[in-house]
Design an enzyme around this catalytic site. Structure first.
Site, PDB file in Angstrom:
ATOM      1  N   TRP A  61      53.504  46.275  47.697  1.00 45.82           N
ATOM      2  CA  TRP A  61      52.563  47.117  46.938  1.00 45.82           C
ATOM      3  C   TRP A  61      51.201  47.251  47.627  1.00 45.82           C
ATOM      4  O   TRP A  61      50.669  46.274  48.151  1.00 45.82           O
ATOM      5  CB  TRP A  61      52.345  46.477  45.566  1.00 45.82           C
ATOM      6  CG  TRP A  61      51.207  47.051  44.786  1.00 45.82           C
ATOM      7  CD1 TRP A  61      49.876  46.737  44.929  1.00 45.82           C
ATOM      8  CD2 TRP A  61      51.276  48.032  43.745  1.00 45.82           C
ATOM      9  NE1 TRP A  61      49.127  47.471  44.033  1.00 45.82           N
ATOM     10  CE2 TRP A  61      49.954  48.274  43.297  1.00 45.82           C
ATOM     11  CE3 TRP A  61      52.324  48.735  43.141  1.00 45.82           C
ATOM     12  CZ2 TRP A  61      49.649  49.165  42.285  1.00 45.82           C
ATOM     13  CZ3 TRP A  61      52.024  49.634  42.126  1.00 45.82           C
ATOM     14  CH2 TRP A  61      50.710  49.841  41.705  1.00 45.82           C
ATOM     15  N   ASP A  88      43.992  50.465  46.143  1.00 41.65           N
ATOM     16  CA  ASP A  88      42.742  51.044  46.666  1.00 41.65           C
ATOM     17  C   ASP A  88      42.436  50.794  48.147  1.00 41.65           C
ATOM     18  O   ASP A  88      42.556  49.662  48.618  1.00 41.65           O
ATOM     19  CB  ASP A  88      41.533  50.445  45.929  1.00 41.65           C
ATOM     20  CG  ASP A  88      41.735  50.300  44.452  1.00 41.65           C
ATOM     21  OD1 ASP A  88      42.740  50.751  43.926  1.00 41.65           O
ATOM     22  OD2 ASP A  88      40.838  49.705  43.812  1.00 41.65           O
ATOM     23  N   GLN A 133      43.863  47.093  49.059  1.00 42.90           N
ATOM     24  CA  GLN A 133      44.426  46.173  48.075  1.00 42.90           C
ATOM     25  C   GLN A 133      45.926  46.034  48.326  1.00 42.90           C
ATOM     26  O   GLN A 133      46.644  47.042  48.432  1.00 42.90           O
ATOM     27  CB  GLN A 133      44.189  46.716  46.656  1.00 42.90           C
ATOM     28  CG  GLN A 133      42.735  46.700  46.240  1.00 42.90           C
ATOM     29  CD  GLN A 133      42.284  45.301  45.863  1.00 42.90           C
ATOM     30  OE1 GLN A 133      42.572  44.817  44.788  1.00 42.90           O
ATOM     31  NE2 GLN A 133      41.562  44.634  46.759  1.00 42.90           N
ATOM     32  N   TRP A 178      51.962  45.695  41.321  1.00 46.40           N
ATOM     33  CA  TRP A 178      50.588  45.222  41.407  1.00 46.40           C
ATOM     34  C   TRP A 178      50.505  43.726  41.082  1.00 46.40           C
ATOM     35  O   TRP A 178      51.226  43.232  40.213  1.00 46.40           O
ATOM     36  CB  TRP A 178      49.693  46.012  40.431  1.00 46.40           C
ATOM     37  CG  TRP A 178      48.257  45.602  40.532  1.00 46.40           C
ATOM     38  CD1 TRP A 178      47.349  46.062  41.428  1.00 46.40           C
ATOM     39  CD2 TRP A 178      47.594  44.609  39.757  1.00 46.40           C
ATOM     40  NE1 TRP A 178      46.159  45.420  41.253  1.00 46.40           N
ATOM     41  CE2 TRP A 178      46.271  44.525  40.232  1.00 46.40           C
ATOM     42  CE3 TRP A 178      47.979  43.771  38.710  1.00 46.40           C
ATOM     43  CZ2 TRP A 178      45.329  43.657  39.692  1.00 46.40           C
ATOM     44  CZ3 TRP A 178      47.047  42.902  38.168  1.00 46.40           C
ATOM     45  CH2 TRP A 178      45.737  42.846  38.653  1.00 46.40           C
ATOM     46  N   PHE A 188      39.549  41.555  44.718  1.00 53.77           N
ATOM     47  CA  PHE A 188      39.570  42.960  44.307  1.00 53.77           C
ATOM     48  C   PHE A 188      38.726  43.817  45.255  1.00 53.77           C
ATOM     49  O   PHE A 188      38.174  43.341  46.237  1.00 53.77           O
ATOM     50  CB  PHE A 188      39.060  43.082  42.868  1.00 53.77           C
ATOM     51  CG  PHE A 188      40.111  42.796  41.817  1.00 53.77           C
ATOM     52  CD1 PHE A 188      41.288  42.142  42.122  1.00 53.77           C
ATOM     53  CD2 PHE A 188      39.904  43.196  40.495  1.00 53.77           C
ATOM     54  CE1 PHE A 188      42.252  41.893  41.148  1.00 53.77           C
ATOM     55  CE2 PHE A 188      40.857  42.949  39.512  1.00 53.77           C
ATOM     56  CZ  PHE A 188      42.026  42.300  39.830  1.00 53.77           C
ATOM     57  N   SER A 189      38.591  45.093  44.891  1.00 54.56           N
ATOM     58  CA  SER A 189      38.016  46.081  45.803  1.00 54.56           C
ATOM     59  C   SER A 189      36.550  45.835  46.138  1.00 54.56           C
ATOM     60  O   SER A 189      35.835  45.164  45.396  1.00 54.56           O
ATOM     61  CB  SER A 189      38.178  47.476  45.203  1.00 54.56           C
ATOM     62  OG  SER A 189      39.539  47.799  45.229  1.00 54.56           O
ATOM     63  N   GLU A 208      35.704  52.494  37.497  1.00 56.21           N
ATOM     64  CA  GLU A 208      36.133  51.677  38.625  1.00 56.21           C
ATOM     65  C   GLU A 208      35.693  52.333  39.935  1.00 56.21           C
ATOM     66  O   GLU A 208      35.490  53.547  40.013  1.00 56.21           O
ATOM     67  CB  GLU A 208      37.656  51.524  38.628  1.00 56.21           C
ATOM     68  CG  GLU A 208      38.207  50.916  37.345  1.00 56.21           C
ATOM     69  CD  GLU A 208      39.714  50.703  37.411  1.00 56.21           C
ATOM     70  OE1 GLU A 208      40.137  49.541  37.520  1.00 56.21           O
ATOM     71  OE2 GLU A 208      40.469  51.686  37.348  1.00 56.21           O
TER      72      GLU A 208
HETATM   73  C1  FRU Z   1      41.283  50.329  40.901  1.00 57.88           C
HETATM   74  C2  FRU Z   1      41.241  48.830  40.653  1.00 57.88           C
HETATM   75  C3  FRU Z   1      39.864  48.272  40.938  1.00 57.88           C
HETATM   76  C4  FRU Z   1      40.151  46.841  41.260  1.00 57.88           C
HETATM   77  C5  FRU Z   1      41.470  46.928  41.983  1.00 57.88           C
HETATM   78  C6  FRU Z   1      42.400  45.782  41.741  1.00 57.88           C
HETATM   79  O1  FRU Z   1      42.577  50.769  41.168  1.00 57.88           O
HETATM   80  O2  FRU Z   1      41.651  48.538  39.341  1.00 57.88           O
HETATM   81  O3  FRU Z   1      38.959  48.445  39.871  1.00 57.88           O
HETATM   82  O4  FRU Z   1      39.178  46.262  42.057  1.00 57.88           O
HETATM   83  O5  FRU Z   1      42.088  48.140  41.543  1.00 57.88           O
HETATM   84  O6  FRU Z   1      43.551  45.883  42.495  1.00 57.88           O
END
Ligand code: FRU
Length: 517
Positions: free
Chosen positions: A61, A64, A80, A88, A124-125, A260
């Protein structure tokens, strides 16, 4: 998060995602995200739905784009990534490098959760910047906490979100050292709907950071912070705030109460703000007051009309503003999980602002380097018979092509078919005002300001279709129909008159197999 993604993807299967989030062996930091064994590798390499000129991990998977950066003559892309499953969960930062934003090579994972750390449940991002010669990443670390301490509460997770910093001293941007303590904790605001995805920009010696957030019952927004050293941050005020849609949802993102992946930068004479919420990406163009540090939005729109989310921009070696987005799956989770891969990176988009302040979006022109010799439909002056013959000769060995079509606002239907099924169809129907442009079952309104003939550029890459209309409208869709033979372009004879010109180029793959390795 997981629940919302599933809604986005319109799928079910709670159990598999829960397992993927908590189960599976940790990926060894340093191991490239390559196929585990040769049979999986062979299956993925032979999967006709896997794109051939889009960046995606060799398996599992992705979502972002994170911290794209041009560094010492190379383009680095992070994204990600779940190293353990094609759903995910367990977010890492995967890493790829390339010379031109088109060809890529996978490198070892750049960031992995630290057991017991503030990012133990995910990296995360975030963004990557050049801090006076030191490559620096700011990203959101998440870890599970008791409900009252969580900032990410979506009905399934209870995560505390903090902003973390990592630096790297090797030129290849391979070994990242994390600070053990976060550089920023969330404000103590019980109605905060989230606190993640830092975007950075620098004015002189000062850094500004926007963080995706929002207030429950009110709306999503971006919180603005300031720092001299990327480590000590002062809160200023919201850079922008929106209104929620009033829906009662577990995940505030679905209610528009959490924005986000904000991105904020100067574009031409204005500033552009991007954010992702309600499964869509919005842009706002306006003026940034450098004294008050307030953004006055003047124009707003939807960045893409289809499967495109959480984009992130960078400046390239030529000074252009390049935007990357995550192209998610739109098929059921059970299908992509079984396929062993999910998601890919969009092609690089070039962003500019038109005179009237509207956003213009086109594909990086250098993509033309992937073209093999093209086929074109002759002009109307050559007569119907000659044009008809030209169309019949348009043939593609596989679903990997660019189509450039100019048309008058008259009804036509174009399809790419293997004889038994249509792999792709594009239509224009004058009777469907407001929905006149159609791809498969979906439809959108043509940009109202655009002069005729209209221009559509389509990039078909296996199951991915990126479509750009009049350089004003971007529309990413998925098509899960693998061709069973050669593809032919078909347009009914009576509708050929609508077509001013049509050019088709087969495109070269960016790697010898479908693994982008
Ligand atoms: C957007 C998001 C971000 C987060 C990331 C986690 O797709 O939800 O807000 O940092 O993906 O994978």
């Amino acid at each position: 998060m997981r629940v919302s993604r599933r809604k986005f993807l319109r799928t079910a299967a709670v159990s598999s995602a829960v397992i993927s989030l908590h189960g599976g062996a940790q990926n060894m930091l340093g191991a490239p995200p390559g196929p585990a064994d040769s049979s999986t590798q062979a299956q993925l390499a032979a999967d006709p739905l896997r794109p051939q000129f889009h960046l995606l991990p060799a398996r599992n998977w992705m979502n972002d784009p994170n911290g794209p950066i041009y560094w010492k003559g190379h383009y680095h892309m992070f994204f990600q990534y779940n190293p353990n499953a094609a759903v995910w969960g367990d977010m890492h930062w995967a890493h790829a490098v390339g010379p031109d934003m088109i060809h890529w090579k996978h490198l070892p994972v750049a960031l992995a959760p630290t057991p017991g750390g503030y990012d133990s449940d995910g990296c995360f991002s975030g963004s990557a910047v050049d801090d006076q010669g030191l490559a620096t990443i700011l990203y959101t670390g998440v870890k599970t906490v008791p409900p009252q301490q969580g900032t990410l509460r979506d009905g399934t997770h209870n995560f505390l979100e903090v902003q973390c910093l990592a630096t790297c001293t090797d030129d290849e941007l391979c070994s990242w050292q994390k600070l053990t303590t976060p550089v920023l904790f969330p404000p103590k605001e019980p109605d905060l709907t989230g606190f993640r995805d830092p975007c950075l920009c620098r004015e002189g010696n000062t850094w500004y950071m926007g963080i995706g957030s929002g207030i429950r019952g009110e709306g999503g927004g971006v919180l603005l912070y300031r720092s001299k050293d990327l480590r000590r941050w002062d809160y200023l005020h919201p850079l922008a705030m929106g209104k929620g849609n009033g829906k009662q949802t577990n995940d505030p993102v679905d209610a528009g109460e959490m924005w986000e992946c904000p991105d904020f930068f100067a574009l031409g004479k204005k500033h552009l703000l991007l954010y992702s919420t309600e499964r869509k990406v919005y842009w706002e163009a306006g003026e940034f007051d450098p004294k008050e540090l307030v953004f006055h939005s003047q124009k707003r729109g939807l960045l893409d009309h289809g499967a495109f989310y959480a984009p992130k921009s960078q400046v390239d070696a030529k000074g252009r503003r390049i935007l990357w987005g995550w192209i998610p799956e739109t098929r059921p989770e059970a299908e992509f999980s079984a396929a062993g891969w999910a998601g890919c990176m969009s092609l690089p988009h070039v962003l500019t602002l038109a005179e009237d302040g509207a956003l213009q979006i086109s594909v990086l022109p250098e993509i033309a380097e992937l073209r093999k010799s093209g086929m074109s439909l002759s002009g109307r002056e050559t007569g119907e018979a000659v044009r008809w013959d030209g169309l019949r000769k348009m043939e593609l060995a596989e679903a990997s092509a660019e189509l450039e079509l100019q048309f008058q606002a008259k009804t036509f239907h174009l399809k790419l078919t293997d004889g038994a099924q249509d792999v792709f169809s594009l239509g224009f129907d004058v009777r469907q005002s407001g929905h006149e442009l159609q791809i498969g079952e979906a439809s959108v309104n043509l940009p109202s300001q655009a002069p005729e003939p209209h221009q559509v550029r389509v990039f078909l890459d296996a199951s991915v279709v990126e479509c750009f209309v009049d350089e004003q409208l971007a529309w990413t869709t998925r098509t899960y129909r693998a061709p069973r033979g050669k593809l032919h372009v078909e347009i009914p004879a009576a509708e050929l008159d609508a077509v001013e010109s049509l050019r088709v180029w087969p495109l070269r793959p960016i790697s010898p197999d479908r693994l982008t390795t």
